[in-house]
Design an enzyme around this catalytic site. Structure first.
Site, PDB file in Angstrom:
ATOM      1  N   ARG A 241      10.373 -15.304 -11.172  1.00  0.00           N
ATOM      2  CA  ARG A 241       9.804 -14.055 -11.671  1.00  0.00           C
ATOM      3  C   ARG A 241      10.126 -13.971 -13.164  1.00  0.00           C
ATOM      4  O   ARG A 241      11.240 -14.311 -13.594  1.00  0.00           O
ATOM      5  CB  ARG A 241      10.393 -12.845 -10.953  1.00  0.00           C
ATOM      6  CG  ARG A 241       9.841 -12.607  -9.551  1.00  0.00           C
ATOM      7  CD  ARG A 241       8.354 -12.212  -9.558  1.00  0.00           C
ATOM      8  NE  ARG A 241       7.855 -11.896  -8.234  1.00  0.00           N
ATOM      9  CZ  ARG A 241       7.245 -12.781  -7.421  1.00  0.00           C
ATOM     10  NH1 ARG A 241       7.091 -14.032  -7.809  1.00  0.00           N
ATOM     11  NH2 ARG A 241       6.800 -12.401  -6.242  1.00  0.00           N
ATOM     12  N   GLU A 270       3.660  -9.378 -16.838  1.00  0.00           N
ATOM     13  CA  GLU A 270       2.381  -9.953 -16.400  1.00  0.00           C
ATOM     14  C   GLU A 270       1.324  -8.878 -16.252  1.00  0.00           C
ATOM     15  O   GLU A 270       1.633  -7.792 -15.771  1.00  0.00           O
ATOM     16  CB  GLU A 270       2.563 -10.651 -15.034  1.00  0.00           C
ATOM     17  CG  GLU A 270       3.282 -11.953 -15.173  1.00  0.00           C
ATOM     18  CD  GLU A 270       3.502 -12.666 -13.846  1.00  0.00           C
ATOM     19  OE1 GLU A 270       2.758 -12.414 -12.885  1.00  0.00           O
ATOM     20  OE2 GLU A 270       4.426 -13.488 -13.796  1.00  0.00           O
ATOM     21  N   HIS A 288       0.699 -17.779 -13.170  1.00  0.00           N
ATOM     22  CA  HIS A 288       1.329 -17.448 -11.878  1.00  0.00           C
ATOM     23  C   HIS A 288       0.573 -18.091 -10.700  1.00  0.00           C
ATOM     24  O   HIS A 288       0.052 -17.395  -9.825  1.00  0.00           O
ATOM     25  CB  HIS A 288       1.427 -15.918 -11.689  1.00  0.00           C
ATOM     26  CG  HIS A 288       2.523 -15.508 -10.737  1.00  0.00           C
ATOM     27  ND1 HIS A 288       3.243 -14.351 -10.862  1.00  0.00           N
ATOM     28  CD2 HIS A 288       3.017 -16.130  -9.624  1.00  0.00           C
ATOM     29  CE1 HIS A 288       4.130 -14.259  -9.877  1.00  0.00           C
ATOM     30  NE2 HIS A 288       4.009 -15.326  -9.111  1.00  0.00           N
TER      31      HIS A 288
HETATM   32  C1  GLV Z   1       4.619 -15.595  -5.548  1.00  0.00           C
HETATM   33  O1  GLV Z   1       5.065 -15.453  -6.643  1.00  0.00           O
HETATM   34  C2  GLV Z   1       5.243 -15.101  -4.360  1.00  0.00           C
HETATM   35  O2  GLV Z   1       6.243 -14.365  -4.443  1.00  0.00           O
HETATM   36  O3  GLV Z   1       4.739 -15.400  -3.257  1.00  0.00           O
END
Ligand code: GLV
Length: 327
Positions: A241, A270, A288
């Site tokens: 993250r 983001e 992402h």
């Molecule tokens: C993606 O970032 C997830 O948490 O599945």
């Protein structure tokens, strides 16, 4: 066709097959597809009359939404759930579920993809070639960093961290890890991973890859002080993250050449990306997508739909994060 009588479920964004069919068997599905970024007040409005919400990681699901009368479950189509206030959900007796396990391999693969791409300057080389700048082989062209035999520091040795360690074996890497919860000696031996404290990991690693969930404890766990400890030749990889890394401090460290590069799939705010990162050729940026393979995203969709279907039928969903809500 009327679906009257079935409980209503708000589907925040489309999901992949077979998710929609699993949901439709159990619920009257209300598709939402709002413009992003989302405001909690809009989600609350859309969720009125629904027993469930199928959310995604960019949806803020906190007090205003969780207090919706009649809401019983929020099924997040992600393994991370920092977008949901689980304590508030528990307070309102709302179940929260996620999609663990199915994305470990695709995410570990992608962490390694970023590591390789950054070390060997793949994106820069691609631009260079497309722009017609390749005029012939040169001994000093696009020199990168060796991966084979290098030291990899893994921060967070959960399922994805272990997946990265496993891949590193094939590259004959020395693997260090930092995690408050140690692996068993057998698992350490099997992965060839050595537990160290964070400072030692930062000092000794050629590559540092981050695999921790975002919590108040991990927010900005990598900032100026940590970048100062890293090798000037080191490369930082983040597929966890964004807010785990202090992005402004990372830009400053890269500008000051305190580290050699970064491969990033996630960002602090983001979908905004720090403009400093955008201008750096030694940084590889992705939107992402670490879990974005057709198989994984469809398994995540199915898993989230099954969690929801089980809950609306009165059962206990398999991936319940707050088990105290459903005895
Ligand atoms: C993606 O970032 C997830 O948490 O599945």
């Amino acid at each position: 066709m009327s679906t009257a009588g079935k409980p209503r479920v708000l589907l925040m964004h489309p999901i992949l097959d077979p998710g929609p069919a699993i949901l439709a068997e159990a619920a009257d599905v209300i598709p939402y597809s709002p413009d992003l970024p989302l405001d909690e007040a809009y989600i609350r409005q859309a969720a009125e009359g629904c027993v469930g919400i199928v959310s995604q990681l960019m949806d803020p699901i906190r007090e205003a939404v969780l207090s919706t009368p009649g809401l019983k479950i929020v099924s997040n189509v992600a393994v991370g759930f920092d977008n949901i206030d689980v304590a508030a959900a528990t307070g309102h007796k709302v179940m929260v579920t996620n999609t663990p396990g199915v994305l470990d391999d695709s995410t570990s693969d992608f962490a390694f993809t970023l590591l390789m791409a950054t070390a060997r300057r793949v994106v820069e080389a691609d631009y260079f070639t497309r722009q017609g700048k390749f005029r012939g082989w040169a001994i000093d062209m696009m020199l990168g960093t060796d991966v084979y035999g290098a030291t990899l520091g893994i921060i967070g040795i959960g399922r994805i961290g272990r997946g990265v360690a496993h891949r590193a074996k094939g590259f004959n890497m020395r693997v260090l890890y930092y995690d408050p919860n140690p692996l068993t000696p057998e698992a350490e031996q099997q992965l060839g991973a050595t537990r160290v404290d964070l400072a030692r990991l930062l000092v000794e690693s050629d590559f540092v890859s981050v695999h921790v969930p975002l919590t108040p404890e991990t927010q900005h766990m990598l900032s100026t002080q940590q970048f100062d400890q890293m090798k000037r030749s080191a490369i930082l990889i983040n597929t966890s993250r964004g807010p785990v890394i202090d992005e402004a401090a990372l830009v400053a460290a890269l500008d000051a050449k305190k580290l050699a590069g970064a491969g990033l799939d996630v960002y602090e705010r983001e979908p905004a990306v720090h403009p400093g990162l955008i201008r750096m050729p030694n940084v590889v940026l992705a939107p992402h997508i670490a879990s974005a393979t057709t198989r994984t995203r469809s398994e995540m969709s199915a898993m989230a739909a099954r969690n929801m279907a089980t809950a609306v039928r009165g059962g206990r969903p398999p991936n319940l994060l707050n088990p105290e809500v459903k005895k």
